[in-house]
Design an enzyme around this catalytic site. Structure first.
Site, PDB file in Angstrom:
ATOM      1  N   HIS A  46       1.102  -0.617   0.253  1.00 28.41           N
ATOM      2  CA  HIS A  46      -0.025  -0.166   0.174  1.00 28.41           C
ATOM      3  C   HIS A  46       0.947   0.922  -0.284  1.00 28.41           C
ATOM      4  O   HIS A  46       1.544   1.222   0.296  1.00 28.41           O
ATOM      5  CB  HIS A  46      -1.223   0.088   1.082  1.00 28.41           C
ATOM      6  CG  HIS A  46      -0.310   0.125   2.847  1.00 28.41           C
ATOM      7  ND1 HIS A  46       0.037  -1.367   3.007  1.00 28.41           N
ATOM      8  CD2 HIS A  46      -0.058   0.773   3.738  1.00 28.41           C
ATOM      9  CE1 HIS A  46       0.623  -1.207   4.163  1.00 28.41           C
ATOM     10  NE2 HIS A  46       0.326   0.808   4.199  1.00 28.41           N
ATOM     11  N   HIS A  95      -7.489  -1.365   6.149  1.00 28.22           N
ATOM     12  CA  HIS A  95      -6.038  -0.600   6.089  1.00 28.22           C
ATOM     13  C   HIS A  95      -6.234   0.921   5.714  1.00 28.22           C
ATOM     14  O   HIS A  95      -6.296   1.874   6.193  1.00 28.22           O
ATOM     15  CB  HIS A  95      -4.824  -1.098   5.741  1.00 28.22           C
ATOM     16  CG  HIS A  95      -3.682  -0.656   6.397  1.00 28.22           C
ATOM     17  ND1 HIS A  95      -3.794  -0.038   8.042  1.00 28.22           N
ATOM     18  CD2 HIS A  95      -2.642   0.016   5.727  1.00 28.22           C
ATOM     19  CE1 HIS A  95      -2.419   0.182   7.781  1.00 28.22           C
ATOM     20  NE2 HIS A  95      -1.823   0.862   7.086  1.00 28.22           N
ATOM     21  N   ASP A 122      -0.100  -4.418   5.381  1.00 30.19           N
ATOM     22  CA  ASP A 122      -0.466  -3.837   6.698  1.00 30.19           C
ATOM     23  C   ASP A 122      -2.589  -3.788   6.689  1.00 30.19           C
ATOM     24  O   ASP A 122      -2.196  -3.912   5.002  1.00 30.19           O
ATOM     25  CB  ASP A 122      -0.554  -2.347   7.197  1.00 30.19           C
ATOM     26  CG  ASP A 122       0.820  -1.909   7.426  1.00 30.19           C
ATOM     27  OD1 ASP A 122       1.376  -3.232   7.262  1.00 30.19           O
ATOM     28  OD2 ASP A 122       0.875  -0.759   7.687  1.00 30.19           O
ATOM     29  N   GLU A 178       1.276  -8.487   8.939  1.00 30.44           N
ATOM     30  CA  GLU A 178       1.647  -7.446  10.016  1.00 30.44           C
ATOM     31  C   GLU A 178       1.684  -7.740  11.816  1.00 30.44           C
ATOM     32  O   GLU A 178       0.418  -8.385  11.989  1.00 30.44           O
ATOM     33  CB  GLU A 178       1.511  -6.236   9.392  1.00 30.44           C
ATOM     34  CG  GLU A 178      -0.214  -6.377  10.069  1.00 30.44           C
ATOM     35  CD  GLU A 178      -0.668  -5.193  10.917  1.00 30.44           C
ATOM     36  OE1 GLU A 178       0.320  -4.827  11.177  1.00 30.44           O
ATOM     37  OE2 GLU A 178      -1.621  -4.945  10.517  1.00 30.44           O
ATOM     38  N   HIS A 183       6.738  -6.229  10.796  1.00 27.17           N
ATOM     39  CA  HIS A 183       6.008  -5.179  11.445  1.00 27.17           C
ATOM     40  C   HIS A 183       5.222  -5.024  12.777  1.00 27.17           C
ATOM     41  O   HIS A 183       4.302  -4.982  13.116  1.00 27.17           O
ATOM     42  CB  HIS A 183       4.825  -4.588  10.479  1.00 27.17           C
ATOM     43  CG  HIS A 183       4.223  -3.301  10.264  1.00 27.17           C
ATOM     44  ND1 HIS A 183       4.063  -2.879  10.608  1.00 27.17           N
ATOM     45  CD2 HIS A 183       5.090  -2.385   9.188  1.00 27.17           C
ATOM     46  CE1 HIS A 183       3.677  -1.549  10.002  1.00 27.17           C
ATOM     47  NE2 HIS A 183       3.856  -1.356   9.838  1.00 27.17           N
ATOM     48  N   LYS A 218     -12.370 -43.030 -13.779  1.00 30.07           N
ATOM     49  CA  LYS A 218     -13.742 -43.327 -14.036  1.00 30.07           C
ATOM     50  C   LYS A 218     -13.830 -44.905 -13.354  1.00 30.07           C
ATOM     51  O   LYS A 218     -14.756 -45.144 -13.148  1.00 30.07           O
ATOM     52  CB  LYS A 218     -14.386 -42.936 -14.975  1.00 30.07           C
ATOM     53  CG  LYS A 218     -14.466 -41.631 -15.118  1.00 30.07           C
ATOM     54  CD  LYS A 218     -16.078 -41.242 -16.310  1.00 30.07           C
ATOM     55  CE  LYS A 218     -16.248 -39.985 -16.549  1.00 30.07           C
ATOM     56  NZ  LYS A 218     -16.910 -39.424 -17.207  1.00 30.07           N
TER      57      LYS A 218
END
Lengths: 900, 600
Positions: B68, B157, B178, B203, B414, B462
Site C-alpha cells: 500500500h 487499512h 498492513d 504484520e 512489522h 472413472k
C-alpha cells in the site's frame, strides 16, 4: 375432470421417451413431473414407467430430472408407504452416481420421502435395514460441496417433516463448520442449530479435556464462532440463529458481549474466575489508553487459550460487521435474546445505544425498534439517555418517530433524565415542527410513567415563582403545550401536583382538556366537578356498565320479530342512536357499537323498503316510489361491504350474516326492478344472476347453513329446485314473499373488533397558497396518513384524488410506503402525482384514502383454476369496489398554462 | 530439499521501512520497499547491498510488490529502483499506483527543500520509477513469469491496501502488508479465502491489543470533540494526510450534518485535495455504505470541511483542525500545537500510533513540559487524548486472519519484538503451527514438501471410481495403474495403455498351488463337492462347473486329480493370474481348510 385426457397425454409422452436426443428426454421428464403435480391426475400409474426408464437412462441430466419427477410423484402420494419405500430404494441405488446432480436429487428425494422407521425390504437378500439418516449422513463427507449441501438440506428436510434427528449428527455437522465452501457452512450452521434445539440438555465432551458441557452451550459457542466467518452469507445465517437460542446458559450469553473475556470452554469451571482477574489486570490493552499495551508478566500458557472459539464477543463482531445485513441480523438476535433474559438486556444496552450511530439508517431504525421491544426490562442510565436523545436531531423522520415511540415506553431513573429528555424533545420540536403530534404523545407517556420524577420539576417547568406572578405563557406555543402535556399526565397519579399550578395553568388545563382530549387526561382538581373520573374510578372492566348497556340494547332487538313494522322501526332507530352515542363515549367499545349499529341500520332500511307503498299500488303508479326502495337496496349493499371489509377481527360467523344481508338486498333489488321494468327479457338475466348468487352463497357457507334456520336464504334454498324451473315472474313473486317472511338474524358479536380508520396528517388542507405547476407536467404532493386497524394495507389502501371537474384518479401506493410503527397501526408516507390541463383560477382538489376490497378473495378457488398457471396475485389484485375511510382533504392547486 | 527463505531487510521486529525478501521455488521476490520515520541517516532505507554487492538488482529479483501507499511501505522505492538500480516489474494496486507518487513527492519536498538534503531522489526519478509499475486488480492472478504468479486480496487499512499471495507451483506465501479486520467508516474489512499457503507473513502492530468495540471509540471521539467545541475550545487532530484522515473526516462530517453543528472544520495541506480526488474515484475500494450511496452523494465530497490557511489558527472561537503529520514531529501540526498548547480549553486528539522520540509520543506518555528547539520550554496545558483509530488488525483480528487462511507457518513482521513474542506464543498454541519472528537481516528457512502433480487419464479414474461403492473419507482408496515418468512429466495410466505406449508385450503371471485333500471318492465327485462348497460360500462370485470336470471361480481354475501315490488323497490344482491375487489366495486358504463333511 380431465384425468383420462391427461392419461392420454402421458401415453403420447411415453412413445417419445425412446427419443435419442437427451435434451428432448430431459424435457419430457420435466413435463411428466409437472403433469403429476396437476390436480386430478393420479401419478402412481406413471411411477413404474418412470422407474423403468430410470434404470436404462445414461444421461446424468435426464437421470436427475427423472428423480425430480419421482420426487413430485412421491410428494403427491404422501400416504402410500409402499410407494415411498420403493422410491427411497431407487434413490439409494442412484446415490453412487458419479454426477453431483443425480446425487443431489437422490438426497433431496430421501429428505422428502425417507422415513425414520426402519423399513424392511421384502426380498431376502442384501442389507435388510435402511436407516435414512445414516445414509444421508454418509454424504456429509462427499467430495462435491453441492452434494454435501444437499445432504445437509435433506437432513433439515427430515427434521421439518417431523422426524427426530439423531444426536450423533451433531458431531458430523460440527466438522462441516470448517468446510471450504460457504453454502456447506451455512447449511451446517442451521443443522447445528436444529440439533441444539432438539437436545439442548444432553452433555457433550469437550475435546482435549475431560470436561463436559451442555450441548446447547457448545452449539452456541460454535455458532458464535461463525459470526466471524469469512463469508457474509454464513455470518448473517449465524447471527440470525443466535437469536433463537434461548436455552443457552447466561454466562455464555454474556460472553458474547465481552470481547476481552477469553474464558476458555475447556476449563471454564476452573479458569473462569482466573480469566476474569486476568483481564481486569489487563493482559490485552483496550486501545483506549496510551501505553497500556506493554506486556505484563508471563502468564501460564495453559490458563488462556482459544481466542478464536467460544462465544466471546460474537455480538461485538456482529454489530461492527462490514455488511449491514449482518449488523441487522445481529441486532435482531440481540433483541430476541434480551427479551428472554433481563440481565442480558441490561448488558446489551450499551451496544444497542452504540448502534444508534450506525451509518446505515435501516440499522439505526432497527436498533431503536429493538430497544423499544426490550424497554420494559431496562432502565436507562443518564449517559445512555444522553446518547439516545442525541439521535433526536437526526434528519430522518422515521428515526425520530421511532425514537419517540421508544421514549414512550422507556424507564428513566432520575429527574435529571426527565428534564434532559424534555429539553431534547423541545429542541427537536423547534427544529422539526412537523413532529409536533408525535412529541406530544411521547411526553404524555413520559409523564404518566414518571409522576414522581416530574413532581420536583414542576415549578421550574411552569416557571412559577413562590412570591411573584410570572407572565402567562402563550397558549398556542407547541412547546408550552408539550410541557403541559407532560405535567398533566404526571398529575393524574400524583394528587399533590395541582397545588403547584398557578391560576392560568388551570385555565389552560380546561382548554387543553377540551381541545386535545386524547393527550390530556381527566384530573381531579380542587373545586372542579369531574363527572367521568368519579364515576369510573373503581369499576373493574368486567362489570363495566357500558358493556352491559351494549348487551342490553342488542338483546332488546331480539324481540323485533314480534313487533309491528312501526314499532320495529322505532325500536331500531332508538337502538341505533344509543349505540352510536355509546361508541362516541367509550372508545374501546366504538368498534362493536358501530358494527352492530351498521347492521341494525341495514335491517331498518330493509324494513322501511318493504313498508313502501309501491308493493300495494298498481304497476303504472309505482315508478316514482321505487326510487326509495332501490336506494335502500343500494345503501344496504354498501353498508354490508363496509361491515365486511372495514372492520378487523370479523369472524366467519359474522361474514355469513353480512352476506346474508347482502343477499337480501340483492333480492330487494331484483323485485324492485321486476316491478319497475316492463318486459321479461332483462328480468330473465337478472333472475339467473340472482339464483347464481344464492347458489354461490350456499357453496361458500355450507357449513354455516344450520345456523341460519328460518332465515331468508334457508327458505329460499328449500324452494331452490322449484325456482330453477320457474319463469322469472314467478321467481320474483316467490322471492318477494320470502323476503317479507324472513326473520331478523341475530348478529353474534365478535371478540375483538375494530373499525379501520385513517387520518390524513399531511396535506393539512389549510394552505391558501396554491401549488403551482405547469399544466401537462406533474406535481408531487406529499401524503402522510396514519391508518388504524387496517389489515394488509399494502394491498388494500389506495389514495384517491378528485379533481373539480369530477375526474377521479386512484393511486396505488408502493408497498414500501407503509410503515408499521405498532400493532394494528400503519403509517402511509407517500407521494401522489397530480396533473391536469391548465386552469384559469386556482382550485381545490380533494385527496382521500380508499379501502379497496374484493369479496371473491375470501372464497375457495374453483377447482379448475387451482392447478393452472394463473398466478394468485393477478386474482387478488382485482378491485371489486372501494370504501372511502378517511376524511377528504382539500389541496389548493393551480396548473398554469405552459409558456411557449 | 526445496525450501522457502525469508529475510526481512526492514520491519523485522520493528515498525518502519518494511522490506522483506522471499525466495520461493527458485524465485526471489521483494515485498514492500519502505523508509523509516525515526531515522534521517542511511538507516532510513533498507540495506539493499544485502541482496547483491555488485551487479544489478534486476538479476537477483524477479519482482517487487508494494502492498500500500504508506511511506513505510513504499518510501524507498525511487531510491531502490533509480539510485540503486532495478528495472524489473513493480506490482501494486491501482489506487496505490495513483496515490503513491503524490506521497513520494511530498516526502521528497520535505527532505530536500526543508531539510536541504543532498543526494536524494528527484521528481524525475519518482516519475521514472512509477513507469516500472504494473497495476493489478483485486483477485486477479498475474503471471510474473511462467512459474511465478501473484494475486491481490483486499486488506482494508488504507485505500488500495492489498494482501498478496505469491505462488510458485504448489508452494505459496501470503504477505498481508498492513491490514484491518474491522471495517471502518470508509473501508471494508480484510478478507482472504482458505488458500492454505505454506507461509503467512503478517504484520503484528497490535499484537497485544484487543480493542474495544469500534463504536465505543467513535462515540468517545465524537463526544470529546463535541464537548470541546461546545466549550469554545479548539481541537487539533494530527493525522497523516491519507488514510485515517479520511475516515475521521467522514465521521465528523456526518456527525456535523446530523447534529447541525456550525463550528468550522479545517483540513490542512493541499496534498489532501488531490488525494480526496482519488478517494472519490476509487469507490469500489471503499466500504458497503459508500459504494451503495455514492450515486446519490459521494461521501468524500465534504460540505463542512474546508481547506486550512495558516492565518485561521489565530481565529477566535471553536474550530476543529486536521493537520499533518500525525506524530507531531514536524510541519503544520506541530506549529498549530505550539500555538494552542497553552490554553486548557483546547484539546489535541492523537488518533494513532506514535513512534518513540516524536512530540506525539512524549505528550502521550504524560510529559507536560516539552523542550523545543532553541531551548524553549513549551508548557502543555491543553487536554491530550489518545484514541486508537489505527487501522491495523488487533490480536483477535490477526488470529482471525490466520484462521481464515489456514497457513502451515506464520511469520510475524512489522511490530515490536516484545509484543511479537506474546502473539507468537498464542499462535503456536492456538493453531499448532510454527511461528517465526526474524529480526532484520536474519533469515528464516522453511523446508517444504511440494506436491508433484501427476496426470491421470479420465478413463482410468472413472473406471476405478465406479468400482468402489460408497465414498468414505476415512479409508484411502487403492488404485491400479501404471506410473509413467517421461521428461519431468508424470502420468498415471491404465496398464494396457502403458503397454501400448511403451510398445511392450504383456506377460502373463500365473500362480499355481496344489492343495491336498483327503477324499477317497473319484476326481469328478471331488470336483463336484468343491463346486457345491464354493458355490455356497462365494455368493457374490460366479462359480462354474465345466464339462471337463474343472471348476472355475471367475477366472480361477481348479482341477482335481488323484494323488499318484495315495488314492485316498486328491490334489486340487488351483491356478490364478496375478490380477486375481486377492481372490486366489483367499480361495486356497479356503480350500486348505477342507471340505465340509456333510456335503455329498
Amino acid at each position: 375432470m380431465a384425468a383420462h385426457l391427461k392419461k392420454r397425454v402421458y401415453e403420447e409422452f411415453t412413445k417419445v421417451v425412446q427419443e435419442n436426443d437427451p435434451s428432448v428426454r430431459l424435457k419430457i421428464a420435466s413435463l411428466l413431473g409437472l403433469l403429476s403435480k396437476t390436480a386430478g391426475f393420479s401419478p402412481d400409474c406413471i411411477m413404474d414407467d418412470a422407474i423403468n426408464i430410470l434404470q436404462n437412462e445414461k444421461s446424468h441430466q435426464v437421470l436427475a430430472q427423472l428423480l425430480d419427477t419421482l420426487l413430485a410423484i412421491g410428494t403427491k402420494l404422501p400416504e402410500n408407504q409402499a410407494i415411498q419405500n420403493r422410491l427411497v430404494d431407487v434413490a439409494c441405488k442412484h446415490l453412487t452416481d458419479t454426477s453431483h446432480g443425480v446425487r443431489n436429487k437422490c438426497l433431496q428425494l430421501l429428505g422428502n420421502l425417507g422415513s425414520l422407521e426402519k423399513s424392511v425390504t421384502k426380498d431376502g437378500e442384501g442389507l435388510a435395514v435402511r436407516d435414512v439418516q445414516k445414509i444421508i449422513g454418509d454424504y456429509f463427507s462427499d467430495q462435491d460441496p453441492r452434494v454435501r449441501t444437499a445432504a445437509i438440506k435433506a437432513m433439515l428436510q427430515l427434521h421439518e417433516r417431523g422426524l427426530k434427528l439423531h444426536q450423533t449428527i451433531y458431531n458430523q455437522a460440527c466438522k462441516l463448520l470448517s468446510d471450504d465452501y460457504e453454502q456447506v457452512r451455512s447449511a451446517a450452521v442451521q443443522l447445528i442449530w436444529v440439533v441444539s434445539q432438539l437436545y439442548p440438555e444432553s452433555i457433550v465432551p469437550i475435546p482435549s479435556s475431560n470436561e463436559e458441557i451442555r450441548l446447547v452451550d457448545d452449539a452456541f459457542g460454535k455458532i458464535c464462532h461463525m459470526v466471524s466467518d469469512g463469508s457474509w452469507v454464513v455470518r448473517v445465517q449465524a447471527a440470525k440463529l443466535l437469536g433463537s437460542m434461548e436455552q443457552v446458559s447466561s454466562h455464555f450469553l454474556e460472553q458474547t458481549l465481552d470481547k476481552k473475556l477469553m474464558s476458555d470452554l475447556r476449563r471454564k469451571r476452573t479458569a473462569h474466575e482466573r480469566a476474569k482477574e486476568l483481564y481486569s489486570s489487563g493482559e490485552f490493552s483496550s486501545g483506549r489508553k496510551w501505553g497500556d499495551d506493554a506486556p505484563k508478566e508471563e502468564i501460564d500458557t495453559g490458563a488462556v487459550n482459544l481466542i478464536e472459539s467460544g462465544a466471546c464477543g460474537a455480538f461485538v463482531h456482529g454489530l461492527e460487521d462490514e455488511m449491514y445485513e449482518v449488523r441487522i441480523a445481529a441486532v435482531e438476535a440481540l433483541c430476541m435474546l434480551a427479551q428472554s433474559s433481563p440481565s442480558f438486556a441490561e448488558k446489551c444496552l450499551d451496544f444497542l445505544v452504540d448502534m444508534f450511530n450506525d451509518e446505515i439508517e435501516e440499522v439505526r431504525l432497527q436498533s431503536i425498534h429493538t430497544m423499544r421491544k426490550i424497554s420494559n426490562n431496562i432502565t436507562l442510565r443518564e449517559d445512555q439517555l444522553d446518547t439516545v436523545l442525541a439521535v433526536l436531531e437526526d434528519s430522518s423522520r422515521d428515526i425520530r418517530e421511532a425514537l419517540h415511540e421508544l421514549l414512550c415506553c422507556t424507564n428513566v431513573s432520575t429527574k435529571e433524565g426527565i428534564h434532559l429528555a424534555l429539553v431534547e424533545l423541545l429542541k427537536n420540536l423547534t427544529k422539526y415542527p412537523t413532529d409536533r403530534d408525535s412529541i406530544w404523545k411521547c411526553l404524555k407517556f413520559l409523564g404518566s410513567r414518571h409522576p414522581t420524577l416530574v413532581l420536583p420539576l414542576v415549578p421550574e417547568l411552569l416557571s412559577t415563582h413562590p412570591f411573584f406572578d410570572t407572565a402567562e405563557p402563550d397558549m398556542d406555543d407547541p412547546a408550552y403545550i408539550a410541557v403541559l402535556v407532560l405535567i398533566f399526565n404526571a398529575a393524574k397519579t400524583c394528587p399533590t401536583m395541582p397545588a403547584l399550578f398557578s391560576d392560568h395553568t388551570f385555565r389552560h388545563y380546561a382548554y387543553l382538556r377540551d381541545s386535545l382530549s386524547h393527550l390530556v387526561p381527566a384530573l381531579r382538581l380542587p373545586g372542579r366537578k369531574l363527572v367521568s373520573s368519579t364515576l369510573s374510578a373503581n369499576i373493574t372492566p368486567h362489570e363495566d356498565p357500558s358493556h352491559q348497556f351494549l348487551q342490553q340494547s342488542l338483546e332488546r332487538v331480539y324481540s323485533l320479530q314480534h313487533l309491528d313494522p312501526q314499532g320495529a322501526q322505532e325500536l331500531l332507530e332508538l337502538t341505533i342512536r344509543d349505540l352510536q352515542r355509546l361508541g362516541e363515549l367509550q372508545s374501546e367499545l366504538a368498534g362493536v357499537a358501530d358494527f352492530s349499529a351498521t347492521y341494525l341500520r341495514c335491517q331498518l332500511l330493509l324494513i322501511k323498503a318493504l313498508q313502501e307503498k309501491l308493493w300495494n299500488v298498481a304497476a303504472p303508479l309505482y315508478l316514482k316510489q321505487s326510487d326509495l326502495a332501490s336506494a335502500a337496496a343500494k345503501q344496504i349493499m354498501e353498508e354490508t361491504y363496509k361491515m365486511e371489509f372495514m372492520y378487523s377481527g370479523v369472524e366467519n360467523k359474522q361474514v355469513v350474516i353480512i352476506h346474508h344481508m347482502r343477499l337480501q338486498a340483492k333480492a330487494l333489488q331484483l323485485i324492485v326492478t321486476a316491478r319497475t321494468t316492463r318486459g321479461v327479457d332483462p328480468l330473465f338475466g337478472m333472475c339467473e344472476k340472482f339464483l347464481q348468487e344464492v347458489d354461490f352463497f350456499q357453496r361458500c357457507f355450507i357449513a354455516d347453513l344450520p345456523h341460519l334456520q328460518d332465515s331468508f336464504v334457508d327458505k329460499l334454498l328449500d324452494l331452490m329446485p322449484r325456482l330453477m324451473t320457474s319463469k322469472p315472474v314467478e321467481v320474483v313473486k316467490i322471492v318477494q314473499t320470502m323476503l317479507r317472511q324472513s326473520t331478523f338474524l341475530h348478529l353474534p358479536l365478535p371478540e375483538q373488533i375494530h373499525k379501520a380508520s385513517a387520518t390524513i396528517i399531511e396535506p393539512a388542507g389549510e394552505s391558501d397558497n396554491p401549488l403551482r405547476f405547469t399544466s401537462g407536467l406533474v406535481v408531487a404532493l406529499d401524503v402522510d396518513a396514519t391508518l388504524e386497524h387496517v389489515q394488509d394495507p399494502q394491498n388494500t389502501v389506495k389514495v384517491q384524488v378528485l379533481y373539480p371537474d369530477g375526474q377521479a384518479q386512484m393511486i396505488h401506493p408502493k408497498p414500501a410506503d407503509f410503515r408499521n410503527p405498532g400493532p394494528g397501526r400503519h403509517r402511509l408516507i407517500t407521494q401522489v402525482y397530480l396533473s391536469h390541463t391548465a386552469w384559469t383560477e386556482p382550485c381545490q382538489v380533494e385527496v382521500r384514502l380508499l379501502l379497496a376490497y374484493n369479496s371473491n378473495s375470501r372464497l375457495p378457488k374453483s377447482p379448475w383454476v387451482e392447478g393452472g398457471e394463473v398466478s394468485p396475485q393477478v386474482e387478488t389484485s382485482v378491485i371489486e369496489g372501494t370504501i372511502p375511510f378517511s376524511k377528504s382533504v382539500k389541496v389548493y392547486i393551480m396548473p398554469k398554462p405552459a409558456r411557449r | 530439499m526445496p525450501e522457502i527463505r525469508v529475510t526481512p531487510l526492514g520491519a523485522g521486529q520493528d515498525v518502519g521501512r518494511s522490506c522483506i525478501l522471499v525466495s520461493i521455488g527458485g524465485k526471489n521476490v521483494m515485498l514492500d520497499c519502505g523508509m523509516h520515520m525515526g531515522f534521517n541517516d542511511d538507516r532510513r532505507f533498507p540495506d539493499f547491498s544485502y541482496i547483491t554487492r555488485n551487479g544489478r538488482l534486476t538479476d537477483f529479483l524477479d519482482c517487487v510488490i508494494i502492498s500500500h501507499f504508506h511511506l513505510d511501505h513504499c518510501g524507498a522505492l525511487p531510491y531502490f529502483s533509480e539510485m540503486v538500480g532495478y528495472d524489473g516489474p513493480i506490482y501494486m494496486t491501482h489506487p496505490t499506483q495513483a496515490i503513491c507518487p503524490i506521497l513520494l513527492e511530498d516526502y521528497r519536498k520535505i527532505a530536500v527543500d526543508k531539510k536541504g538534503e543532498a543526494n536524494f531522489f528527484t521528481s524525475q526519478m519518482i516519475k521514472d520509477c512509477m513507469k516500472k509499475v504494473v497495476a493489478v486488480h483485486l483477485h486477479q492472478t498475474v503471471q510474473v513469469d511462467d512459474e511465478l504468479e501473484i494475486k491481490a486480496y483486499y486488506a482494508g487499512h488504507v485505500l488500495g491496501a492489498a494482501m498478496f499471495q505469491i505462488k510458485v507451483g504448489s508452494e505459496s506465501v501470503v504477505y498481508t502488508g498492513d491490514y484491518n479486520m474491522t471495517p471502518d467508516r470508509h473501508l471494508g474489512a480484510a478478507w482472504i479465502d482458505k488458500c492454505r499457503p505454506n507461509l503467512l507473513i503478517t504484520e503484528s502492530t497490535y499484537a497485544t491489543t484487543i480493542r474495544d468495540s469500534k463504536r465505543c471509540r467513535e462515540r468517545d471521539f465524537l463526544k470529546k470533540v463535541h464537548e470541546a467545541v461546545e466549550r469554545g475550545g479548539k481541537v487539533l487532530i494530527p493525522v497523516f494526510a491519507l488514510g485515517r484522515a479520511q475516515e475521521l473526516c467522514i465521521l465528523l462530517e456526518t456527525f456535523w450534518e446530523r447534529m447541525n453543528l456550525k463550528a468550522p472544520i479545517y483540513f490542512s495541506t493541499g496534498l489532501t485535495e488531490k488525494a480526496n480526488h482519488y478517494y472519490k474515484l476509487f469507490i469500489t475500494w471503499t466500504n458497503q455504505k459508500i459504494r451503495k450511496t455514492f450515486v446519490q452523494r459521494n461521501m468524500f465530497e465534504f460540505k463542512h470541511i474546508k481547506a486550512f490557511d495558516r492565518a485561521f489558527a489565530d481565529n477566535p472561537g471553536p474550530m476543529v483542525v486536521f493537520a499533518t503529520p500525525g506524530m507531531l514531529h514536524a510541519g503544520q501540526s506541530l506549529q498549530i500545537f505550539r500555538k494552542w498548547a497553552g490554553n486548557e480549553k483546547n484539546m489535541v486528539i492523537m488518533p494513532g500510533y506514535c513512534v518513540q522520540g516524536t512530540v506525539g509520543h512524549k505528550i502521550l506518555s504524560g510529559q507536560r513540559k516539552l523542550e523545543m528547539e532553541g531551548r524553549q520550554v513549551l508548557e502543555v496545558k491543553m487536554q491530550v487524548e489518545y484514541m486508537s483509530f489505527s487501522a491495523h488488525a488487533d490480536a483477535k483480528g490477526i488470529m482471525q486472519l490466520v484462521g481464515q487462511a489456514e497457513p502451515e507457518n506464520v511469520l510475524l513482521v512489522h511490530g515490536e519484538a516484545k509484543k511479537m513474542e506474546f502473539l507468537k506464543q498464542k499462535i503456536e498454541q492456538e493453531f499448532r503451527v510454527n511461528c517465526y519472528m526474524p529480526a532484520n537481516g536474519e533469515t528464516v528457512t522453511l523446508p517444504t514438501s511440494p506436491s508433484i502433480p501427476v496426470g491421470i487419464s479420465l478413463g482410468l479414474l472413472k473406471r476405478e471410481m465406479a468400482q468402489g461403492l460408497l465414498p468414505d473419507a476415512k479409508k484411502p482408496r487403492l488404485l491400479h495403474g501404471t506410473l509413467i515418468m517421461k521428461d519431468s512429466n508424470f502420468r498415471l495410466v491404465s496398464s494396457e495403455q502403458a503397454l501400448k505406449e511403451l510398445g511392450l508385450a504383456e506377460h502373463q503371471l500365473r500362480f499355481t498351488c496344489r492343495v491336498h485333500l483327503h477324499d477317497p471318492r473319484k476326481e469328478q465327485e471331488t470336483a463336484l463337492r468343491v463346486y457345491s462348497h464354493l458355490k455356497s460360500v462365494l455368493k457374490d462370485h460366479c462359480v462354474q462347473h465345466l464339462p471337463d470336470g474343472s471348476v472355475t471361480v471367475e477366472s480361477i481354475l481348479i482341477q482335481a486329480a488323484a494323488h499318484s501315490e495315495d488314492p485316498g488323497t486328491k490334489v486340487l490344482l488351483v491356478s490364478w493370474t496375478y490380477q486375481d491375487e486377492e481372490l486366489g489366495s483367499y480361495l486356497t486358504s479356503l480350500l486348505k481348510k477342507g471340505l465340509p463333511q456333510g456335503a455329498t
